[in-house]
Scaffold this active site. Structure first.
Site, short mmCIF file in Angstrom:
data_model
loop_
_atom_site.label_atom_id
_atom_site.label_comp_id
_atom_site.label_asym_id
_atom_site.label_seq_id
_atom_site.Cartn_x
_atom_site.Cartn_y
_atom_site.Cartn_z
N SER A 38 0.96 -1.16 0.04
CA SER A 38 0.10 -0.08 -0.05
C SER A 38 0.87 1.24 0.01
CB SER A 38 -0.88 -0.02 1.17
OG SER A 38 -2.02 0.73 0.89
N ASP A 183 -5.97 -4.36 -1.57
CA ASP A 183 -4.69 -3.92 -0.97
C ASP A 183 -4.18 -5.04 -0.03
OD1 ASP A 183 -3.33 -2.83 1.49
OD2 ASP A 183 -4.33 -0.87 0.94
#
Length: 290
Positions: A38, A183
Site C-alpha cells: 500500500s 490492498d
C-alpha cells in the site's frame, strides 16, 4: 552502504515514510531491493524508479490528493447514491485517477513495466480475494498466465493500494476468469519476511508506521462499524506483528502517526509537513544505534 528495504502500509500516513527515507539517503544508505504494501509500495516504487528524497517530498507536498478520489457519475446526483457505488461497484471511489497518477509519476523516470527495472529489485504485496491468497508482484503473475516483465508497475501499485470498500478492487483478467484483487494490507501490511529466504545478501531495514511493536490495546466493539474496524486492523497487523516482534525489531524504524487516518486525503500542508518531520526524527533517532 547498500541495504534492502521493506515499507509498511498506512495510507496517507505514508508521507512519514518519505521523511524517514530522506534521512537514510542523506546518511549514504542506498537500496538495492525494495518491497512494500500500500503506502509502503508507493515509496518502494518511487525508490526503484530513481526518485530522490527531495523529489518525493515535492510530489507529496504539491499534490492535492482529494483530486484522486474519483466517484463514478451517478444518474441521480444525490449524496446517498454514492453508497450504491459501494454496493454495486464494491468501493466508494474508482481509483482510476490514483492509478493514472502512479503511471504519470513513474513515466517521468522512464518506468512503465517491471521489465524496465532490474530483476528482483521491486516487490509489492496485494491480496487475491477470489482465491484467498497473497500475491507478490511481479513474482506471482506467472501463476495467473501473465508475463511479469510486460505488466505495468502502476497497475501493480494500484492493486497493492486498493483499500477495501474505499477504492474499487482491481479485476485481474486471467485465462481462468477475473480475479478480484485488493490492498495487500489485508494479508500482510508490513512484509518484513519478504527477503527472508536464508540467503540474505545485505542488511534488511524496515520502516513501519506505528509507534512500537507492543501488544495492541483492547478495542471496544459496540456496533457494526467498530466490528469492521477491528476486523480489518486484526487482519492487517496480527501476522506481521508476530513475525517482527520475535526476530528483527532492532532493524525497524517506527514512525508514530496514530493521530492521522489512512484515508485522510484532505491533509493540509502543515499536516503533511508534520508527518515528514516525524519520519525524519524517527529515522535520525534510529540511526544513532543501528
Amino acid at each position: 552502504m547498500y541495504i534492502d528495504g521493506v515499507f509498511s502500509g498506512g495510507g496517507m500516513k505514508g508521507i512519514g515514510l518519505v521523511g524517514a527515507y530522506q534521512v537514510l539517503e542523506e546518511k549514504g544508505y542506498r537500496f538495492k531491493r525494495v518491497a512494500g504494501t500500500s503506502a509502503g509500495a508507493i515509496l518502494a516504487c518511487l525508490i526503484a524508479a530513481g526518485y530522490n528524497g527531495r523529489e518525493m517530498e515535492k510530489l507529496m507536498m504539491e499534490q492535492n490528493f482529494q483530486k484522486l478520489l474519483d466517484q463514478r457519475r451517478r444518474v441521480i446526483p444525490l449524496p446517498f447514491m454514492k453508497w450504491l457505488n459501494l454496493y454495486w461497484g464494491l468501493g466508494l471511489y474508482q481509483g482510476k485517477a490514483l492509478e493514472d497518477w502512479f503511471l504519470e509519476k513513474l513515466a517521468v523516470k522512464g518506468i512503465y513495466t517491471f521489465g524496465d527495472l532490474p530483476k528482483g529489485s521491486l516487490k509489492l504485496v496485494a491480496s487475491d480475494l477470489t482465491n484467498g491468497k497473497m500475491i507478490i508482484l511481479p513474482d506471482d503473475l506467472k501463476n495467473y498466465g501473465i508475463e511479469p516483465d510486460t505488466f505495468l508497475v502502476s497497475r501493480a501499485l494500484r492493486m497493492s493500494c486498493g483499500i477495501p470498500f474505499f477504492f474499487e478492487p482491481i479485476k485481474l483478467q486471467t485465462g481462468l476468469g477475473d480475479v478480484v484483487v485488493v490492498d495487500g494490507g489485508v494479508l500482510s501490511n508490513f512484509p518484513m519476511w519478504i527477503f527472508d529466504n536464508g540467503l540474505r545478501e545485505r542488511p534488511v531495514l524496515g520502516i513501519r508506521l506505528s509507534a512500537n511493536i507492543e501488544e495492541p490495546q483492547p478495542k471496544q466493539i459496540k456496533n457494526g462499524l467498530d466490528l469492521f474496524e477491528g476486523l480489518f486492523t486484526t487482519m492487517k497487523d496480527a501476522h506481521d506483528t508476530r513475525y517482527i516482534s520475535r526476530k528483527i525489531e532492532k532493524n525497524i524504524i517506527f514512525i508514530p502517526a496514530d493521530e492521522y487516518s489512512a484515508t485522510q486525503f484532505d491533509l493540509d500542508y502543515d499536516s503533511k509537513l508534520s508527518l515528514l518531520q516525524k519520519g525524519r526524527a524517527s529515522s535520525t533517532q534510529f540511526l544513532k544505534t543501528w
